[in-house]
Design a protein around this motif. Structure first.
Motif, short mmCIF file in Angstrom:
data_model
loop_
_atom_site.label_atom_id
_atom_site.label_comp_id
_atom_site.label_asym_id
_atom_site.label_seq_id
_atom_site.Cartn_x
_atom_site.Cartn_y
_atom_site.Cartn_z
N LEU A 134 0.83 -1.20 0.00
CA LEU A 134 0.00 0.00 0.00
C LEU A 134 0.87 1.26 0.00
CD1 LEU A 134 -2.81 -1.02 2.52
CD2 LEU A 134 -2.92 -1.00 0.03
N CYS A 135 1.97 1.23 0.73
CA CYS A 135 2.89 2.38 0.73
C CYS A 135 3.44 2.62 -0.67
CB CYS A 135 4.04 2.14 1.71
SG CYS A 135 3.55 2.20 3.44
N SER A 136 3.73 1.56 -1.39
CA SER A 136 4.27 1.67 -2.73
C SER A 136 3.26 2.28 -3.69
CB SER A 136 4.71 0.29 -3.24
OG SER A 136 5.18 0.37 -4.57
N ILE A 137 2.01 1.79 -3.65
CA ILE A 137 1.01 2.33 -4.58
C ILE A 137 0.56 3.73 -4.16
CG2 ILE A 137 0.22 0.03 -5.26
CD1 ILE A 137 -2.21 0.37 -3.52
N LEU A 138 0.69 4.05 -2.88
CA LEU A 138 0.41 5.41 -2.42
C LEU A 138 1.41 6.38 -3.06
CD1 LEU A 138 -1.29 7.20 -0.49
CD2 LEU A 138 0.35 6.66 1.31
N LYS A 139 2.67 5.99 -3.09
CA LYS A 139 3.71 6.85 -3.68
C LYS A 139 3.57 6.95 -5.19
CE LYS A 139 7.03 5.83 -0.02
NZ LYS A 139 8.31 5.19 0.32
N SER A 140 2.97 5.93 -5.81
CA SER A 140 2.80 5.95 -7.26
C SER A 140 1.58 6.76 -7.68
CB SER A 140 2.66 4.52 -7.80
OG SER A 140 1.41 3.96 -7.43
N GLY A 141 0.75 7.15 -6.70
CA GLY A 141 -0.44 7.94 -7.00
C GLY A 141 -1.66 7.12 -7.31
N GLU A 142 -1.56 5.80 -7.15
CA GLU A 142 -2.70 4.93 -7.47
C GLU A 142 -3.83 5.10 -6.46
OE1 GLU A 142 -3.63 0.18 -8.26
OE2 GLU A 142 -1.56 0.90 -8.16
N VAL A 143 -3.49 5.47 -5.23
CA VAL A 143 -4.50 5.74 -4.20
C VAL A 143 -4.21 7.10 -3.56
CG1 VAL A 143 -4.99 3.31 -3.71
CG2 VAL A 143 -3.21 4.51 -2.40
N ASP A 144 -5.26 7.69 -2.97
CA ASP A 144 -5.11 8.99 -2.30
C ASP A 144 -4.61 8.83 -0.87
OD1 ASP A 144 -6.30 10.38 -4.54
OD2 ASP A 144 -8.22 9.57 -3.87
N ILE A 145 -5.16 7.83 -0.19
CA ILE A 145 -4.77 7.55 1.20
C ILE A 145 -4.70 6.05 1.39
CG2 ILE A 145 -5.81 9.66 2.14
CD1 ILE A 145 -8.21 7.96 3.04
N ALA A 146 -4.01 5.63 2.43
CA ALA A 146 -3.94 4.21 2.76
C ALA A 146 -4.24 4.04 4.25
CB ALA A 146 -2.57 3.64 2.43
N ILE A 147 -4.94 2.98 4.58
CA ILE A 147 -5.21 2.63 5.97
C ILE A 147 -4.32 1.45 6.30
CG2 ILE A 147 -6.98 2.21 7.69
CD1 ILE A 147 -7.51 4.68 5.98
N CYS A 148 -3.33 1.65 7.16
CA CYS A 148 -2.25 0.67 7.33
C CYS A 148 -2.04 0.28 8.79
CB CYS A 148 -0.94 1.25 6.81
SG CYS A 148 -0.91 1.62 5.06
N ASP A 153 8.25 3.26 9.11
CA ASP A 153 9.42 4.14 9.11
C ASP A 153 9.60 4.66 7.68
OD1 ASP A 153 11.69 5.53 9.69
OD2 ASP A 153 13.00 3.77 9.72
N ASP A 154 8.92 5.75 7.37
CA ASP A 154 9.00 6.32 6.03
C ASP A 154 8.81 7.83 6.14
OD1 ASP A 154 8.60 7.17 3.36
OD2 ASP A 154 7.88 5.18 2.79
N SER A 155 9.85 8.58 5.92
CA SER A 155 9.82 10.04 6.12
C SER A 155 8.97 10.76 5.09
CB SER A 155 11.25 10.59 6.10
OG SER A 155 11.86 10.33 4.85
N LYS A 276 3.30 13.38 2.28
CA LYS A 276 3.50 14.73 2.81
C LYS A 276 3.58 15.77 1.69
CE LYS A 276 6.08 13.40 7.00
NZ LYS A 276 7.39 13.48 7.69
N SER A 277 4.08 15.35 0.55
CA SER A 277 4.36 16.30 -0.54
C SER A 277 3.14 16.60 -1.41
CB SER A 277 5.47 15.75 -1.44
OG SER A 277 5.11 14.48 -1.97
N VAL A 278 2.04 15.90 -1.18
CA VAL A 278 0.84 16.07 -2.02
C VAL A 278 -0.35 16.47 -1.15
CG1 VAL A 278 -0.74 14.94 -3.63
CG2 VAL A 278 1.69 14.35 -3.66
N SER A 279 -1.02 17.54 -1.54
CA SER A 279 -2.20 17.99 -0.79
C SER A 279 -3.34 17.00 -0.98
CB SER A 279 -2.64 19.37 -1.26
OG SER A 279 -1.63 20.34 -1.03
N LEU A 280 -4.06 16.73 0.09
CA LEU A 280 -5.20 15.83 0.00
C LEU A 280 -6.33 16.49 -0.77
CD1 LEU A 280 -5.45 14.29 3.60
CD2 LEU A 280 -4.70 13.15 1.51
#
Length: 296
Positions: A134-148, A153-155, A276-280
């Protein structure tokens, strides 16, 4: 200075009304200001757009050609602004959520229902996966948010813990009497254990906790879902490590029993993650608010 877009808006209004005075009234401008805008546009284009008559104005051939394109463009801009307004007011749009099956079933569903009841025109896209996936697809823009499952540990991610959860061990009827007394972690790992796969964040959390205490885990079964952990333990295939909050139905019905430990595994969290870098988006912002305020 009046912008080019404003000049074209005045041009369209005059073209439709065939009158400077009517256009001025519709645009809340003075008639001289409308006349000046048209003359400025004609100067910039170096062409006459209107025929002036005592009864008003009419488009020239060149003006008629330009009007077709400009009117279409203005209409598209108006439609775009309306869509943006709908988007902001949550009357349209899509909310893309990444979540695992277990968290979706035992945590997320009431919030999905509450959001859908309040904003029925927002469409959902639910993508399943492990926390790391989920963290990977969150960074790719496939999802807006993830429930994890936390911790993570990811800055690059904003983490919002929502509920505390507890990792426990459970057993079926066969082990109930054998495990009537509290066990140490050393005693526990000598039993046949049933755990999630190693790629699971929940598994890694428990295993890391054990390793810090010098205890190695070697499970009899490694499974891909929390529900299978419960079912395997219920038929006495071993002692399963599960999330207590997601196992209450089995515990309350007496289908499984919690193994008492001398040392409880520290609690962790389920939370919302986003970049952090993308506005919701407005929909994502409202959904996170509903979860954090527990409006269900």
């Amino acid at each position: 200075m009046i912008s080019k877009l404003d000049l074209y808006k005045v041009f369209c209004k005059v073209g439709k009304s065939e009158s400077f005075s009517k256009a001025a009234k519709d645009l809340y401008m003075t008639q001289p200001a409308v006349s000046q805008a048209i003359m400025q546009l004609e100067r910039e284009l170096d062409i006459r757009l209107f025929n002036r008559t005592p009864k008003g104005v009419s488009l020239t051939n060149e003006g008629s050609l330009l009007f077709e394109y400009v009117n279409s463009a203005i209409n598209l801009i108006d439609v775009g602004e309306e869509k943006i307004l709908e988007f902001k007011n949550l009357t349209t749009g899509e909310l893309k959520i990444g979540v695992g099956d277990t968290i979706s079933r035992y945590f997320l569903l009431p919030y999905l229902e509450a959001f859908h009841n309040e904003y029925p025109n927002i469409k959902f896209k639910i993508v399943n996966g492990t926390t790391l996936e989920l963290c990977s697809i969150l960074k790719s823009g496939e999802v807006d948010i993830a429930i994890c499952n936390l911790p993570l540990d990811d800055s690059t991610l904003e983490l919002r813990p929502c509920i505390d959860i507890h990792d426990i061990f459970v057993c079926g009827e066969k082990y109930k009497n054998i495990l009537s007394k509290p066990l140490s972690l050393d005693e526990l790992v000598k039993l046949p254990l049933i755990l999630l796969e190693t790629k699971s964040n929940s598994r890694r959390y428990v295993e890391d906790y054990m390793i810090i205490r010098g205890i190695q885990i070697s499970p009899e079964f490694e499974l891909g879902s929390h529900d299978l952990l419960l079912e395997f333990a219920k038929i006495n295939l071993g002692i399963a490590c599960v999330t207590k909050e997601f196992s209450q139905e089995y515990l309350n019905k007496g289908l499984l029993y919690e193994v008492q430990l001398n040392e409880a595994i520290p609690k962790r969290n389920v939370g919302v993650c986003f970049l952090k870098s993308v506005s919701l988006s407005p929909a994502s912002t409202k959904f996170v608010e509903i979860i954090e305020n527990k409006q269900v």
